[in-house]
Design a protein around this motif. Structure first.
Motif, PDB file in Angstrom:
ATOM      1  N   ALA A  90      11.851   0.347   7.850  1.00 15.73           N
ATOM      2  CA  ALA A  90      13.103   1.013   7.476  1.00 15.73           C
ATOM      3  C   ALA A  90      13.166   1.305   5.982  1.00 15.73           C
ATOM      4  O   ALA A  90      13.706   2.340   5.563  1.00 15.73           O
ATOM      5  N   TYR A  91      12.626   0.411   5.164  1.00 19.45           N
ATOM      6  CA  TYR A  91      12.670   0.595   3.715  1.00 19.45           C
ATOM      7  C   TYR A  91      11.576   1.522   3.178  1.00 19.45           C
ATOM      8  O   TYR A  91      11.598   1.880   2.007  1.00 19.45           O
ATOM      9  N   THR A  92      10.610   1.899   4.012  1.00 19.10           N
ATOM     10  CA  THR A  92       9.502   2.722   3.518  1.00 19.10           C
ATOM     11  C   THR A  92       9.379   4.077   4.206  1.00 19.10           C
ATOM     12  O   THR A  92       8.632   4.928   3.730  1.00 19.10           O
ATOM     13  N   VAL A  93      10.096   4.307   5.311  1.00 21.73           N
ATOM     14  CA  VAL A  93       9.982   5.599   5.994  1.00 21.73           C
ATOM     15  C   VAL A  93      10.492   6.715   5.079  1.00 21.73           C
ATOM     16  O   VAL A  93      11.472   6.547   4.346  1.00 21.73           O
ATOM     17  N   VAL A  94       9.818   7.850   5.123  1.00 28.80           N
ATOM     18  CA  VAL A  94      10.164   8.978   4.251  1.00 28.80           C
ATOM     19  C   VAL A  94      11.072   9.970   4.957  1.00 28.80           C
ATOM     20  O   VAL A  94      12.147  10.314   4.468  1.00 28.80           O
ATOM     21  N   ASP A  95      10.639  10.445   6.131  1.00 27.03           N
ATOM     22  CA  ASP A  95      11.394  11.470   6.861  1.00 27.03           C
ATOM     23  C   ASP A  95      11.360  11.138   8.355  1.00 27.03           C
ATOM     24  O   ASP A  95      10.309  11.274   8.994  1.00 27.03           O
ATOM     25  N   CYS A  99       3.727   7.634   4.164  1.00 29.73           N
ATOM     26  CA  CYS A  99       4.040   6.729   3.056  1.00 29.73           C
ATOM     27  C   CYS A  99       2.850   5.925   2.542  1.00 29.73           C
ATOM     28  O   CYS A  99       3.047   4.990   1.767  1.00 29.73           O
ATOM     29  N   MET A 100       1.632   6.252   2.938  1.00 27.27           N
ATOM     30  CA  MET A 100       0.483   5.514   2.407  1.00 27.27           C
ATOM     31  C   MET A 100      -0.802   6.328   2.527  1.00 27.27           C
ATOM     32  O   MET A 100      -0.864   7.287   3.300  1.00 27.27           O
ATOM     33  N   PRO A 101      -1.834   5.958   1.776  1.00 28.74           N
ATOM     34  CA  PRO A 101      -3.102   6.685   1.833  1.00 28.74           C
ATOM     35  C   PRO A 101      -3.716   6.635   3.226  1.00 28.74           C
ATOM     36  O   PRO A 101      -3.455   5.723   4.019  1.00 28.74           O
ATOM     37  N   GLN A 102      -4.575   7.620   3.498  1.00 22.72           N
ATOM     38  CA  GLN A 102      -5.152   7.766   4.835  1.00 22.72           C
ATOM     39  C   GLN A 102      -5.944   6.532   5.262  1.00 22.72           C
ATOM     40  O   GLN A 102      -5.842   6.079   6.406  1.00 22.72           O
ATOM     41  N   LYS A 103      -6.726   5.951   4.361  1.00 20.23           N
ATOM     42  CA  LYS A 103      -7.556   4.796   4.734  1.00 20.23           C
ATOM     43  C   LYS A 103      -6.705   3.607   5.153  1.00 20.23           C
ATOM     44  O   LYS A 103      -7.021   2.912   6.129  1.00 20.23           O
ATOM     45  N   GLY A 143       0.778  -1.233   0.000  1.00 19.94           N
ATOM     46  CA  GLY A 143       0.000   0.000   0.000  1.00 19.94           C
ATOM     47  C   GLY A 143       0.804   1.275   0.000  1.00 19.94           C
ATOM     48  O   GLY A 143       0.220   2.365  -0.099  1.00 19.94           O
ATOM     49  N   THR A 144       2.124   1.208   0.097  1.00 20.64           N
ATOM     50  CA  THR A 144       2.910   2.438   0.135  1.00 20.64           C
ATOM     51  C   THR A 144       2.728   3.247  -1.153  1.00 20.64           C
ATOM     52  O   THR A 144       2.717   2.693  -2.257  1.00 20.64           O
ATOM     53  N   ASP A 145       2.581   4.560  -0.988  1.00 21.89           N
ATOM     54  CA  ASP A 145       2.414   5.434  -2.163  1.00 21.89           C
ATOM     55  C   ASP A 145       3.587   6.395  -2.299  1.00 21.89           C
ATOM     56  O   ASP A 145       3.435   7.531  -2.747  1.00 21.89           O
ATOM     57  N   ARG A 146       4.756   5.928  -1.927  1.00 23.62           N
ATOM     58  CA  ARG A 146       5.965   6.754  -2.034  1.00 23.62           C
ATOM     59  C   ARG A 146       6.191   7.231  -3.476  1.00 23.62           C
ATOM     60  O   ARG A 146       6.648   8.349  -3.707  1.00 23.62           O
ATOM     61  N   GLU A 147       5.874   6.369  -4.441  1.00 22.83           N
ATOM     62  CA  GLU A 147       6.081   6.742  -5.841  1.00 22.83           C
ATOM     63  C   GLU A 147       5.194   7.913  -6.238  1.00 22.83           C
ATOM     64  O   GLU A 147       5.584   8.761  -7.051  1.00 22.83           O
ATOM     65  N   ASP A 148       3.982   7.999  -5.680  1.00 21.59           N
ATOM     66  CA  ASP A 148       3.096   9.120  -5.963  1.00 21.59           C
ATOM     67  C   ASP A 148       3.623  10.422  -5.360  1.00 21.59           C
ATOM     68  O   ASP A 148       3.171  11.505  -5.731  1.00 21.59           O
ATOM     69  N   ARG A 149       4.573  10.306  -4.445  1.00 19.69           N
ATOM     70  CA  ARG A 149       5.156  11.485  -3.794  1.00 19.69           C
ATOM     71  C   ARG A 149       6.518  11.835  -4.396  1.00 19.69           C
ATOM     72  O   ARG A 149       7.281  12.605  -3.827  1.00 19.69           O
TER      73      ARG A 149
END
Length: 575
Positions: free
Chosen positions: A321-326, A346-350, A234-240
């Motif tokens: 560790a691999y998905t945290v942004v800041d 790193c993911m949508p609110q829902k 569910g991570t949306d890092r690419e959208d960011r």
């Protein structure tokens, strides 16, 4: 001399004494709690050889004991509650290879504890072991120090878990409504409500508790798998505008500057998250008197909890560790809960709210397991007169056959500790580090005594480490001795160190233990003699008085090295 008849599968019969039981202490003649209308089973024999009557129903099995232990471990809610330390002190490096290093020491502690549990499967657990293994004359002091440290860890467990759960519930509300900012009163009242619910549940009969905790543990395992999958998928890092996962060179190589200390020390300080997360595997020791086949099932449950927990805990660390942004933004977020802030990054609110919901439910089950384990420790110590008001807290409810008074005593103490919420975030956060430090200090004290003082006097149970016992115990002792001062370090130093930035662990834990030692010197040393067994028995450490049980019949001989004037006959059981 007490005798009983019991048919065995082969149809043959043989004489057996309590000295034959694979435990550390044995009974003199006639001191087995004998009821002509009751036939001893194996667990009752083992407990009698330790000097206690069976007072609980043995309705926990290996699986249900493991379930309570795994629920107390609570990987998902524990990780979420301590992310501030694990990620905040050393960043992703502390979460990846730092976790692996810490697990070497933690697994050594767990294995050595399991060996002690097999030899002494009683609710007193570590406290009983410290008294039995200490050199002559030092048993009461060893039990006193171990008992108070372990009790401090136990009574802070449920409040800290429930505080973390309440914080996540309120953070979820803030995500849904950004204008909502929870205040201290709301956090306090919600946490107290969780404490009261858990106390009511923990007052139920053992059979119900076993079923509830089996469900809670299964949910914890399922929630952990689901959360790992949800984060990865569910991570949306690419959208960011970010890569889907952080490059491995950064995850494993960058050490976050979360403390004003060298990088290596920051990694070691991040172990507080690992230690607190992995501090629940002692629960099978405290539930041993309610577990069938306790001297095998309980140590197995300890090792299962620490090993399975260590593996899946590391997997969860890697995923985050691999998905945290800041990291800085997650730690300083207005949500007031780093795990919730990380999810929003790193993911949508829902999906973030769904993960928080699973974590909250798992945290509720964890708090329930902590309340059960703590009540058994309080009961065991009160049974031995170690706690003020012991007569009241050592009572077993005649309807539920559980220590209901001890449950509510712990509840009241926990609610009082939660008043630290109004003293600020640093003060209430101290109960996390205190719990980890106090637990591992208590875990290792009897292990340290076993390694450096008892040597050949120790009688291992059916689950033991064999020739690896001493080396593994030495690693466990060294790990905890290293971590005790590090867990007391503040995040800043020099002129930056203020009252608000102080690590109050050293004050609260050290102050409590100083009070306990002062009480010992002034008064307790005169009347506290160690575990107060309800059957007279002999403790290990008096080598000339310990029987091997080779032939304990009335006409039999004692150990070859036992002086005749100190000989004591063992009660004979006929099986």
């Amino acid at each position: 001399m007490v005798e009983r008849n019991q048919s065995i599968a082969s149809g043959s019969q043989h004489k057996r004494t309590v000295a034959d039981e694979p435990v550390t202490s044995i009974l003199p003649a006639g001191d087995i709690p004998f009821d002509p209308n009751h036939e001893f089973n194996q667990d009752e024999e083992v407990l009698a050889a330790l000097g206690y009557k069976s007072e609980f129903k043995r309705e926990f099995s290996l699986f249900t004991t493991f379930c309570v232990s795994f629920a107390v471990l609570g990987l998902l809610p524990s990780f979420a509650s301590t992310l501030y330390y694990g990620m905040g002190y050393a960043g992703t490096a502390g979460m990846t290879w730092g976790w692996l290093i810490a697990m070497i020491g933690i697994q050594s502690v767990a294995s050595s504890m399991a060996e002690l549990c097999s030899s002494m499967p009683t609710s007193g657990g570590l406290y009983y072991a410290a008294a039995v293994l200490a050199p002559p004359g030092w048993g009461p002091l060893a039990a006193w120090v171990t008992g108070w440290s372990n009790w401090l860890a136990q009574i802070t467990a449920a409040p800290s878990v429930n505080y973390g759960t309440a914080a996540m519930m309120l953070a979820a509300a803030s995500i849904r409504n950004p204008n909502y900012v929870p205040n201290d009163w709301e956090t306090f009242l919600l946490t107290v409500a969780l404490m009261l619910i858990h106390s009511c549940m923990s007052s139920m009969p053992t059979r119900w508790l076993a079923r509830l905790n089996s469900f809670g543990s299964i949910f914890n395992m399922a929630a952990l798998f689901v959360v790992i999958i949800l984060i990865l998928a569910g991570t949306d890092r690419e959208d960011r505008g970010l890569p889907r996962y952080t490059p491995s060179s950064r995850v494993w190589g960058e050490i976050y500057e979360g403390m004003e200390f060298p990088a290596g020390l920051r990694v070691l300080a991040s172990f507080v998250a690992v230690i607190w997360t992995m501090s629940g595997y002692d629960s099978p020791f405290h539930l041993a008197e309610e577990c069938s086949n306790a001297n095998i099932a309980s140590p197995r449950a300890i090792v299962m909890t620490s090993s399975i927990g260590g593996i899946f805990g590391w997997v969860l660390q890697l995923v985050v560790a691999y998905t945290v942004v800041d990291i800085t933004e997650a730690l300083d977020s207005d949500l007031g809960q780093p795990f919730a802030a990380y999810l929003v990054q790193c993911m949508p609110q829902k999906i973030a709210i769904a993960i928080l919901a699973l974590t909250v439910i798992a945290g509720f089950a964890m708090g329930q397991g902590c309340m059960i384990a703590a009540s058994r420790v309080t009961f065991a110590y009160a049974r031995d007169g170690c706690i003020p008001g012991s007569t009241l807290w050592a009572r077993v409810n005649r309807h539920t056959r559980t220590p209901v008074n001890a449950v509510w005593f712990n509840c009241i103490l926990g609610c009082l500790m939660l008043l630290l919420i109004f003293a600020g975030g640093v003060a209430i956060d101290a109960i996390f580090s205190i719990g980890g430090l106090a637990a591992f200090f208590a875990f290792t004290t009897p292990i340290f005594i076993r390694v450096f003082f008892t040597r050949g006097n120790f009688r291992p149970g059916p689950w033991n480490l064999g020739r690896w016992s001493i080396p593994i115990g030495a690693v466990a002792s060294a790990f905890v001795l290293l971590m005790i001062p590090i867990l007391c370090f503040p995040a800043v130093r020099g002129k930056d160190l203020t009252v608000d930035q102080m690590n109050w662990t050293v004050v609260v834990f050290g102050g409590t233990m100083l009070i306990a030692l002062t009480w010992w010197v002034i008064s307790a040393r005169k009347w506290f003699k160690g575990p107060r067994v309800n059957i007279q028995h002999m403790m290990l450490g008096r080598e000339a008085e310990v029987l091997e049980g080779k032939d304990a019949s009335p006409s039999g001989s004692l150990r070859d090295d036992a002086p005749p004037q100190k000989a004591v006959d063992a009660g004979v059981l006929e099986m």
